[in-house]
Design a protein around this motif. Structure first.
Motif, PDB file in Angstrom:
ATOM      1  N   MET A   1       0.838  -1.190   0.000  1.00 57.61           N
ATOM      2  CA  MET A   1       0.000   0.000   0.000  1.00 57.61           C
ATOM      3  C   MET A   1       0.878   1.247   0.000  1.00 57.61           C
ATOM      4  N   PHE A   9       3.934   2.617   5.800  1.00 57.00           N
ATOM      5  CA  PHE A   9       3.730   1.275   6.359  1.00 57.00           C
ATOM      6  C   PHE A   9       5.076   0.701   6.789  1.00 57.00           C
ATOM      7  N   GLN A  12       4.138  -3.656   7.609  1.00 57.14           N
ATOM      8  CA  GLN A  12       2.684  -3.774   7.410  1.00 57.14           C
ATOM      9  C   GLN A  12       1.851  -3.020   8.431  1.00 57.14           C
ATOM     10  N   LEU A  14       0.332   0.385   9.778  1.00 52.24           N
ATOM     11  CA  LEU A  14       0.052   1.761   9.407  1.00 52.24           C
ATOM     12  C   LEU A  14       0.706   2.677  10.438  1.00 52.24           C
ATOM     13  N   THR A  54      -5.428   8.425   7.833  1.00 46.00           N
ATOM     14  CA  THR A  54      -5.750   7.130   8.433  1.00 46.00           C
ATOM     15  C   THR A  54      -7.018   6.553   7.825  1.00 46.00           C
ATOM     16  N   ALA A  57      -6.414   5.193   4.405  1.00 43.24           N
ATOM     17  CA  ALA A  57      -5.730   3.896   4.434  1.00 43.24           C
ATOM     18  C   ALA A  57      -6.716   2.777   4.749  1.00 43.24           C
ATOM     19  N   TYR A  58      -7.628   3.011   5.687  1.00 43.33           N
ATOM     20  CA  TYR A  58      -8.629   2.000   6.013  1.00 43.33           C
ATOM     21  C   TYR A  58      -9.561   1.757   4.826  1.00 43.33           C
ATOM     22  N   TYR A  62      -6.842  -1.364   4.438  1.00 46.45           N
ATOM     23  CA  TYR A  62      -5.880  -1.708   5.487  1.00 46.45           C
ATOM     24  C   TYR A  62      -6.407  -2.788   6.424  1.00 46.45           C
ATOM     25  N   GLU A  63      -7.639  -2.655   6.894  1.00 48.06           N
ATOM     26  CA  GLU A  63      -8.141  -3.615   7.868  1.00 48.06           C
ATOM     27  C   GLU A  63      -8.538  -4.941   7.241  1.00 48.06           C
ATOM     28  N   GLN A  65      -6.525  -6.645   5.316  1.00 47.32           N
ATOM     29  CA  GLN A  65      -5.310  -7.416   5.041  1.00 47.32           C
ATOM     30  C   GLN A  65      -5.053  -8.497   6.086  1.00 47.32           C
ATOM     31  N   LEU A  72      -2.675  -7.064  12.529  1.00 44.89           N
ATOM     32  CA  LEU A  72      -2.144  -5.933  11.774  1.00 44.89           C
ATOM     33  C   LEU A  72      -1.251  -5.030  12.620  1.00 44.89           C
TER      34      LEU A  72
END
Length: 208
Positions: A1, A9, A12, A14, A54, A57-58, A62-63, A65, A72
């Motif tokens: 990402m 990152f 991995q 954030l 943030t 990214a979500y 992100y969540e 993955q 995470l």
């Protein structure tokens, strides 16, 4: 990402940029060999900019993955500066973030150079802000070696040791780390655990 001026990152996780104030000669990103990332980050981000980054990214997955937030590692604060020197930013960001993303663990990556008389109150503030974890840079087992490795602009080896102990006693999950190569890994691990840290980790240098 992809990263942005406000986040990147790290293994991995954030990780948010938390300003540019430092208690030592170099950013931990510099010590990790990640100078390319340093040039990309905004020097003084605001809380709303971090909240927006943030959320982006979500929304970008992100969540998704991992099956749980804890796999995470949640959210980190590091970047150019030391998050413990940017408590106003944390106080503005974290309540808003935790309201929306309740249960996401938050980790601060820091030198841990805190005035001993202020350490207990600072740890209590971190707990009230729902910071769960601290990763403290501990590259040496004695004052001269620490001075040479860190080149602190204020405080020193005894202060970081005291802070690790105080934070652990306060109930924060503290781990210590150094960047490879590490000559005294077993001694550093023993020191970290003796001070109350849960682990000592050797992190690899960045591949740029």
């Amino acid at each position: 990402m992809s990263s942005s001026p406000y986040h990147y990152f790290d293994n991995q996780r954030l990780t948010l940029q938390s300003g540019n104030c430092l208690p030592a000669a170099q950013s931990l990103l510099q010590l990790a060999g990640n100078t390319q990332l340093l040039a990309q980050l905004a020097a003084e981000p605001g809380a709303q900019q971090l909240l927006d980054a943030t959320e982006q990214a979500y929304q970008a997955g992100y969540e998704q993955q991992a099956s749980t937030e804890f796999e995470l590692q949640g959210l980190g604060f590091a970047g150019i500066g030391d998050p413990l020197l940017h408590m106003e930013l944390l106080a503005a960001f974290l309540p808003a973030f935790k309201t929306k993303r309740h249960g996401v663990p938050v980790t601060l990556i820091s030198y841990g150079l805190v005035v001993p008389s202020a350490a207990a109150a600072l740890c209590q503030q971190l707990i009230e802000l729902e910071v769960e974890r601290l990763e403290i840079y501990l590259p040496a087992t004695n004052p001269p070696a620490y001075q040479q490795a860190v080149k602190p602009s204020q405080l020193g080896f005894s202060d970081v040791c005291q802070f690790i102990h105080t934070a652990s006693e306060a109930g924060l999950q503290v781990s210590c780390f150094a960047y490879a190569p590490v000559k005294q890994q077993s001694e550093l691990r023993a020191l970290a655990l003796d001070l109350g840290a849960r682990a000592f980790v050797v992190k690899p240098l960045a591949i740029v």
